[in-house]
Design a protein around this motif. Structure first.
Motif, mmCIF file in Angstrom:
data_model
loop_
_atom_site.group_PDB
_atom_site.id
_atom_site.type_symbol
_atom_site.label_atom_id
_atom_site.label_comp_id
_atom_site.label_asym_id
_atom_site.label_seq_id
_atom_site.Cartn_x
_atom_site.Cartn_y
_atom_site.Cartn_z
ATOM 1 N N ASN A 806 -11.600 -44.187 12.822
ATOM 2 C CA ASN A 806 -12.787 -43.329 12.804
ATOM 3 C C ASN A 806 -12.455 -41.939 13.340
ATOM 4 O OD1 ASN A 806 -12.760 -43.431 15.566
ATOM 5 N ND2 ASN A 806 -14.607 -44.695 15.766
ATOM 6 N N SER A 807 -13.478 -41.105 13.459
ATOM 7 C CA SER A 807 -13.223 -39.717 13.848
ATOM 8 C C SER A 807 -12.691 -39.615 15.274
ATOM 9 C CB SER A 807 -14.513 -38.908 13.708
ATOM 10 O OG SER A 807 -15.502 -39.511 14.524
ATOM 11 N N ARG A 842 -10.808 -44.542 5.013
ATOM 12 C CA ARG A 842 -10.013 -43.746 5.945
ATOM 13 C C ARG A 842 -9.237 -44.689 6.854
ATOM 14 N NH1 ARG A 842 -9.694 -38.859 8.934
ATOM 15 N NH2 ARG A 842 -9.734 -39.247 11.177
#
Ligand code: PLP
Length: 867
Positions: A806-807, A842
């Motif tokens: 994740n970010s 991602r």
């Protein structure tokens, strides 16, 4: 022993000089098999044997609280003489004795499927064992699980011995006073009237186990209880050799203060290991069932150091490889802790023998920084001790293991939660112990006799479909009637004891309706179990209960811990509701919940209600007992129900949402209870065919029995423990012991070396062939340059750790890929590996290094290095 049998004589006369002697039953020769049957508690899960004893004398059967050994001592000589002339009785007795003999010698699951390990032995330590109501040395769920574990181990021929304590007063008996306030009463257990055998030494003297604690010596006698094929050894300090203080150690289960508790646990753990040694039993694996017995780890270490001359590091390896641990509760208060000063007071001589400094010793049980919210830095946690010193650990349901991994993750800093080495083996029940006589008969007819020996066989349970609905329903209704008459008799007895007159208590004869939808609720009154949740909206539940057309009734039982004021308050509230004119005939509280009460309840209820605060119920087993008896579970998706519920075999309460506001959570979930009762449960129960059978309901009963019966039993559970825990651990333990502990010495040396060098180990550089995007199912190649100081490449496992990212760079749903050594460049080693991209999205990866010994990756607290 039954409540009031001895009380009358107990306090009338105290004579320190009175001489004690034991009077034994005097059976006519022809009836001697009765004693042999009574002396093996195998009888208690075999209905033909139970029937035999009941037949001896029905009144005495009840009066002794179903205790055959006591009965045989009390029964009149004329009755015995008459029975020895009664051909039908004698042949019944011989049939049962024949069954017992056959049981003891027949081939078993272990014999057939684990013949390579025929010589192995396992020991199982628990602070309580619930075998039967006539042996009151248990409190609740933990004891029931231990008892059922031994019974299935026996049925399956697992070479197990049990170790526990024999309590003079057991757990308290509960009764309520006229204000509904719980009173606790401790009755003395008469060991001579229990099927116990005093274990003797070679000189035929009672075997005595002694433990030295600072300034004191604890001596313990040993009693053996034969549980089918499995012996259960129970330590007992209550005899004249000991001081008053020492005698009290085996007084009450979970009684006394912290000092008493630690003494009990020293006796169980340290004394239990000494006992096995005295009996010449050398178990390949010891199972620590809940942290209470974890001090055994220290005594085992002492054995290896003092008796075998091994080093501390070597002894640690041996102990760890030979012990496994089950944790039983996610409630912090349920995990045993002792103050550092208290453990130090008792264990200073011991830890010195083990070569530990005070600090090193306390570190074995101390809370890692991440877990400090659960305990003080100065607390010594038995759960942490057990997790650190065993090689396998489990929670008791899938959900519980997830919670436990989070809870104890601080012990393995740096390791992702998913990899925390606590797995799950879900609890079960011993089916033959909990099934009603009526349902056992149905199963014999429609499932075939094999159901008794193979309760974990799904195909056998599928045959529940063959049971005609009408027959299933009639058998269930008979059990509900039995429950109602049991509840009436109990209630009457309770009311009279509270001082009500015959007339005032006579309403008990008419409480409950043998045909109404009956909800059973029985459990400890711990606050997270929310015993009064169903009464949260009193008007609404009253409306449901008092319906003329579709009546509903609730039978409740359970004890509160003597120090739990909140739990007692809940009981008081329920009892006062049970006196409400509108609810008086519909809500009944049964005092003194025990195995006997549990049998009636789980066998006679239509709905088994369970509404704990998720996720605090580790597993729960009463719902499993109810399920095989045809009751439908109506439960929060917690513990075992999270695995058991399939959408069709019962009902859930609420969702899995957890709110921080407890009051709000209670409101949401009580509403869910009312909604489901009103919209689904009550209508389905009362939707009758012209023959009066609720076919929609019986269909669900069958679905519940078919899907839950084969899974949530202790045979399935024992097979998992045997295969995943006992045999694998015993094999690696044996390997370490071979050739005068050669491998243990090597491994200890390996670990010392790894620890000494670990600070230098690191990932120097990582390269790959990825340019932003790759297509799904493509390979990526990763090369890592690592530095491992003076370690050898085979001492480490270099891994690619990949998954979604994740970010915040958190990698989730991860996979690990082992990298292989390709070359050495200067002081660095080059490892290569491939990542297989099977997910779109991602993704990311990182490289890490873990220790590795003999080709096996080791999860050792703090020994992990990330890129
Ligand atoms: C089965 C049983 C328990 C445990 O049931 P839970 O579902 O875990 O509450 C406790 N006490 C008795 C007497 C039992 O029979």
């Amino acid at each position: 022993m039954n409540k009031d049998l001895f009380n009358e004589n107990q306090e009338t006369f105290v004579s320190p000089n009175a001489k004690a002697f034991v009077v034994v039953p005097n059976l006519p020769e022809i009836l001697s098999p009765l004693l042999a049957i009574a002396n093996n508690v195998w009888w208690c899960w075999n209905s033909d044997a139970v029937e035999l004893f009941r037949r001896l004398d029905r009144d005495l059967w009840e009066e002794t609280y179903h205790n055959p050994k006591a009965m045989l001592g009390m029964i009149k000589q004329e009755t015995l003489a008459a029975l020895s002339e009664d051909d039908s009785f004698v042949s019944h007795m011989e049939r049962v004795k024949g069954e017992l003999d056959k049981y003891m010698s027949m081939n078993t699951w272990y014999h057939d499927s684990c013949s390579d390990y025929a010589d192995m032995k396992f020991a199982y330590f628990s602070t309580e064992f619930a075998i039967h109501e006539s042996l009151p040395i248990y409190s609740g769920g933990l004891g029931i699980l231990s008892g059922d574990h031994l019974k299935s181990a026996s049925d399956m021929g697992l070479p197990l011995v049990g170790v526990g304590l024999l309590y003079r007063y057991g757990y308290f008996k509960q009764y309520l006073n006229s204000d509904g306030i719980q009173q606790e009463e401790y009755n003395e257990n008469h060991f001579e009237l229990m099927p116990l055998e005093l274990v003797k030494d070679k000189k035929n003297e009672p075997l005595i186990i002694t433990i030295d604690i600072p300034k004191e010596k604890i001596s313990a006698r040993v009693w053996k209880l034969q549980v089918g094929r499995v012996p259960l050894y129970l330590l007992d300090t209550d005899f004249s050799k000991n001081s008053k203080e020492v005698r009290e150690i085996t007084g009450e289960l979970y009684g006394g203060d912290r000092n008493m508790r630690i003494r009990q646990e020293i006796l169980l753990g340290v004394g239990g290991v000494k006992l096995l040694k005295a009996l010449n039993i050398d178990p390949g694996v010891i199972h620590i069932n809940e942290g209470h017995s974890a001090f055994l780890l220290l005594e085992k270490m002492r054995e290896y150091i003092e008796d075998e001359g091994l080093s501390q590091a070597e002894a640690f390896q041996l102990v760890q490889s030979g012990c496994v641990f089950t944790t039983h509760t996610p409630v912090p208060a349920g995990n045993e802790i002792f103050g550092a000063d208290l453990v130090t007071r008792y264990f200073e001589p011991m830890y010195k023998k083990l070569g530990f400094s005070a600090e090193q010793f306390l570190a074995l049980g101390s809370f890692p920084a991440k877990n400090l919210k659960m305990g003080n830095p100065s607390d010594f946690s038995m759960t942490i001790l057990a997790l650190k010193m065993t090689n396998k650990a489990n929670g008791v349901s899938r959900l519980h293991a997830t919670v436990a991994r989070e809870m104890w993750s601080g012990i393995w800093p740096g390791l992702p939660r998913k990899e925390i080495p606590i797995t799950h083996i879900t609890n079960g029940i011993h089916t033959n112990t909990w099934i009603s006589y009526e349902f056992a008969g149905l199963f014999d007819r429609y499932l075939g006799a094999a159901w008794k020996d193979e309760p974990a066989d799904h195909t056998i349970w599928q045959r529940v479909a063959h049971i005609p609905d009408a027959e299933l329903w009639r058998s269930h209704e008979r059990r509900r009637e039995r429950l109602v008459s049991f509840a009436r008799a109990r209630l009457k007895h309770q009311l009279k004891r509270r001082g009500l007159s015959e007339i005032m208590s006579s309403y008990a004869d008419e409480v409950l309706d043998p045909e109404a939808l009956t909800i059973g609720f029985a459990r400890r009154f711990a606050s997270y179990k929310r015993g009064n949740l169903i009464f949260k909206d009193l008007e609404r539940i009253k409306k449901i209960i008092t319906s003329k057309e579709h009546p509903v009734q609730i039978i409740i039982a359970g004890k509160a811990h003597p120090q739990d004021g909140v739990g007692k308050e809940i009981i008081k509230q329920i009892v006062s509701l049970a006196n409400d004119p509108e609810l008086k005939y519909k809500v009944v509280f049964l005092e003194d919940y025990d195995m006997n009460v549990a049998h009636y309840l789980v066998q006679g209820a239509d709905i088994w209600l369970n509404n704990p605060l998720r996720p605090e119920e580790a597993s729960g087993t009463s719902g499993m007992k109810a399920a095989v008896n045809g009751a439908l579970n109506f439960s929060v998706l917690d513990g075992w129900w999270c695995e058991g519920y399939n959408g069709d075999n019962g009902w859930t309460i609420g969702s899995i949402d957890e709110y921080s506001d407890r009051e709000y959570q209670d409101e949401v979930e009580s509403k869910a209870i009312y909604d489901t009762l009103e919209k689904e449960i009550v209508p389905l129960f009362y939707a009758r065919g012209i023959d009066g059978i609720p076919r929609g309901w019986t269909k669900k009963m069958k679905m519940s029995m078919q899907t839950l019966g084969p899974v949530f039993n202790t045979n399935r559970m024992i097979e998992e423990y045997a295969k995943k825990f006992y045999i694998t651990s015993a094999l690696s333990h044996e390997k370490l012991k071979k050739n005068k502990f050669e491998a243990a010495k090597k491994k200890a040396q390996w670990l010392i070396n790894v620890r000494n060098n670990w600070k230098d180990v690191h990932v120097v550089k990582v390269e790959d062939n990825i340019n932003g995007e790759i297509s799904v199912f493509g390979d990526m190649s990763v090369t890592a340059r690592v530095y491992i100081g003076s370690l050898n490449p085979e001492d480490v496992s270099v891994q690619i750790f990949s998954g979604f990212i994740n970010s915040k760079q958190v990698v989730s749903s991860q996979e690990t890929y082992e990298m292989r050594l390709v070359s050495k460049e200067g002081n660095d080693f080059i490892f290569e590996g491939k990542v297989f991209a099977d997910k779109v999205g991602r993704c990311g990866y990182t490289v890490r290094i873990l220790p590795q010994c003999g080709g096996e990756v080791q999860y050792i607290s703090e020994l992990i290095k990330w890129q």
